[in-house]
Design a protein around this motif. Structure first.
Motif, mmCIF file in Angstrom:
data_model
loop_
_atom_site.group_PDB
_atom_site.id
_atom_site.type_symbol
_atom_site.label_atom_id
_atom_site.label_comp_id
_atom_site.label_asym_id
_atom_site.label_seq_id
_atom_site.Cartn_x
_atom_site.Cartn_y
_atom_site.Cartn_z
ATOM 1 N N ALA A 196 134.288 137.171 -1.416
ATOM 2 C CA ALA A 196 133.131 136.402 -0.911
ATOM 3 C C ALA A 196 133.520 135.447 0.213
ATOM 4 O O ALA A 196 132.729 135.212 1.140
ATOM 5 N N LEU A 197 134.716 134.889 0.132
ATOM 6 C CA LEU A 197 135.107 133.873 1.110
ATOM 7 C C LEU A 197 135.508 134.503 2.440
ATOM 8 O O LEU A 197 136.017 135.627 2.494
ATOM 9 N N SER A 198 135.288 133.740 3.491
ATOM 10 C CA SER A 198 135.757 134.101 4.832
ATOM 11 C C SER A 198 136.506 132.911 5.413
ATOM 12 O O SER A 198 136.443 131.790 4.880
ATOM 13 N N SER A 199 137.204 133.157 6.496
ATOM 14 C CA SER A 199 137.956 132.063 7.125
ATOM 15 C C SER A 199 137.029 130.954 7.620
ATOM 16 O O SER A 199 137.398 129.767 7.608
ATOM 17 N N TRP A 200 135.814 131.306 8.049
ATOM 18 C CA TRP A 200 134.889 130.290 8.543
ATOM 19 C C TRP A 200 134.464 129.325 7.444
ATOM 20 O O TRP A 200 134.194 128.150 7.704
ATOM 21 N N ASP A 201 134.394 129.796 6.199
ATOM 22 C CA ASP A 201 134.025 128.901 5.097
ATOM 23 C C ASP A 201 135.056 127.786 4.934
ATOM 24 O O ASP A 201 134.698 126.619 4.711
ATOM 25 N N ILE A 202 136.338 128.128 5.044
ATOM 26 C CA ILE A 202 137.379 127.108 4.923
ATOM 27 C C ILE A 202 137.374 126.183 6.145
ATOM 28 O O ILE A 202 137.512 124.960 6.013
ATOM 29 N N ILE A 203 137.192 126.763 7.332
ATOM 30 C CA ILE A 203 137.170 125.951 8.549
ATOM 31 C C ILE A 203 135.989 124.986 8.527
ATOM 32 O O ILE A 203 136.117 123.808 8.898
ATOM 33 N N SER A 204 134.833 125.472 8.106
ATOM 34 C CA SER A 204 133.651 124.592 8.057
ATOM 35 C C SER A 204 133.856 123.447 7.070
ATOM 36 O O SER A 204 133.412 122.316 7.312
ATOM 37 N N ALA A 205 134.520 123.718 5.948
ATOM 38 C CA ALA A 205 134.802 122.653 4.982
ATOM 39 C C ALA A 205 135.698 121.581 5.590
ATOM 40 O O ALA A 205 135.480 120.370 5.393
ATOM 41 N N MET A 206 136.700 122.002 6.349
ATOM 42 C CA MET A 206 137.598 121.034 6.976
ATOM 43 C C MET A 206 136.896 120.250 8.084
ATOM 44 O O MET A 206 137.124 119.042 8.246
ATOM 45 N N LEU A 207 136.038 120.930 8.847
ATOM 46 C CA LEU A 207 135.290 120.222 9.891
ATOM 47 C C LEU A 207 134.342 119.192 9.278
ATOM 48 O O LEU A 207 134.196 118.074 9.791
ATOM 49 N N LYS A 208 133.685 119.581 8.211
ATOM 50 C CA LYS A 208 132.819 118.618 7.528
ATOM 51 C C LYS A 208 133.611 117.406 7.045
ATOM 52 O O LYS A 208 133.179 116.255 7.200
ATOM 53 N N SER A 209 134.763 117.667 6.460
ATOM 54 C CA SER A 209 135.579 116.563 5.953
ATOM 55 C C SER A 209 136.033 115.640 7.082
ATOM 56 O O SER A 209 136.096 114.414 6.908
ATOM 57 N N LEU A 210 136.361 116.212 8.215
ATOM 58 C CA LEU A 210 136.763 115.383 9.351
ATOM 59 C C LEU A 210 135.624 114.463 9.797
ATOM 60 O O LEU A 210 135.832 113.270 10.050
ATOM 61 N N VAL A 211 134.417 115.025 9.881
ATOM 62 C CA VAL A 211 133.264 114.205 10.262
ATOM 63 C C VAL A 211 132.982 113.147 9.205
ATOM 64 O O VAL A 211 132.686 111.984 9.519
#
Length: 354
Positions: A278-293
């Motif tokens: 189910a997971l893709s690389s974008w799911d992990i990247i989006s989580a990290m971007l959200k955390s940065l914001v």
């Protein structure tokens, strides 16, 4: 200021008379400069008219009173108030007005964010203080973040496993849990914990330094308070929060898989294989971007509320509470906006696990 009073004599004075150097003529008008008081009358009596300064330009007419034969003054026409009077009234109104505190505090947050970005781009960073804040936000916050992620993961596993097993969708449980943790739960839960633990500490420390005039001492010594107090905290929050999010995601998924295997008899391999599909690389990247914001919001709001603290210990307490509340609201609003832009269109992540 020069004021003027115009009087029309209606048979009250002789045909020609002088009053204080001013010529008075019957049936005409007289003009007096800045009079404090004026005595008018005729042979039957004297009336006194006191005029207080500043005066409004007013046209007065003297009319004979038929009852007692003495003159009476009545206003015939009133002109516009002088510009100086208007200016005085405007100054009085503005002196009693001040902008709402939350308004200039919010404005100070945006100004502070701009200053931090400029100082980072110029390379003016206090690295020793930055390393101290990295240790504080990162390693010293790992325990509470992982503990929270563990119990949140198990709570969600209970709900998903109970419902999906009744539908015969055991192979979809891991994928649903993985998507929920990666896209929403891990960054939001981690940010909430950091806002309560670190954001409140930032606001309290900087608020105490502000009310005790330590920030003024830094300025006297030639140090920029933004470089010393704000920029290290912003950098530490933006770096450590994505890493904490990854750790929370891993621990949360592990706790969910162990609970599903030990309590409901669903194999750990099934959970992990479903999550991988189910997971893709974008799911992990989006989580990290959200955390940065989210880290940027927490640090900027907490530091901004701290350096605008006043009114002593009471103000420090109010700033700390307000900083946490505003940070949480900012996290939820930013999460909605980022989710809206990151995940557009119809999703197909669960197609491979059904």
């Amino acid at each position: 200021m020069q004021a003027a009073c115009l009087l029309q004599s209606a048979g009250l004075f002789p045909k020609s008379a002088h009053r204080g150097g001013t010529s008075i003529k019957q049936g005409g008008w007289i003009k007096l400069k800045s009079p404090k008081s004026l005595r008018v009358g005729d042979t039957r009596g004297i009336q006194t008219c006191k005029l207080n300064i500043p005066l409004r330009p007013t046209r007065l007419s003297a009319i004979s009173n038929a009852d007692d034969g003495k003159p009476a003054l009545s206003v015939a026409e009133e002109h516009i108030i002088t510009s100086q009077t208007l200016q005085n009234e405007a100054d009085t109104w503005l002196s009693g007005w001040s902008p709402p505190r939350h308004l200039w505090r919010a404005l100070s947050v945006f100004i502070l964010a701009g200053q931090v970005i400029i100082r980072i781009l110029k390379g003016k960073v206090h690295w020793k203080n930055t390393l101290q804040q990295l240790e504080r936000v990162g390693p010293k916050s790992v325990g509470v973040c992982l503990l929270t992620a563990t119990f949140v993961g198990m709570a969600f596993a209970i709900q998903f496993v109970r419902e999906f097993t009744r539908l015969g969708l055991n192979r979809s449980i891991g994928g649903v849990l993985a998507l929920a943790f990666a896209r929403e739960l891990s960054p939001v839960i981690t940010s909430i914990v950091i806002a309560g633990r670190i954001g409140s500490a930032f606001a309290a420390e900087l608020g105490t330094m502000q009310v005790s005039e330590q920030t003024d001492t830094l300025r006297v010594l030639g140090a920029n308070p933004v470089d010393y107090m704000v920029t290290p905290r912003v950098i530490a929050s933006c770096i450590t929060l994505p890493l904490l999010t990854l750790l929370c995601f891993t621990v949360g998924m592990s706790a969910s898989a162990l609970l599903a295997d030990g309590v409901y008899g669903i194999s750990i391999n099934i959970i992990l294989d479903s999550a991988r599909r189910a997971l893709s690389s974008w799911d992990i990247i989006s989580a990290m971007l959200k955390s940065l914001v989210f880290g940027l919001i927490i640090s900027i709001v907490s530091c901004g509320w701290g350096i605008t603290t006043s009114e002593g210990a009471k103000g420090v307490g109010e700033s700390t509470t307000s900083a946490v509340v505003i940070s949480l609201v900012g996290i939820f609003v930013a999460d909605f906006i980022l989710s809206y832009f990151f995940f557009q269109g119809a999703g197909n992540s669960l197609r491979n696990v059904v």
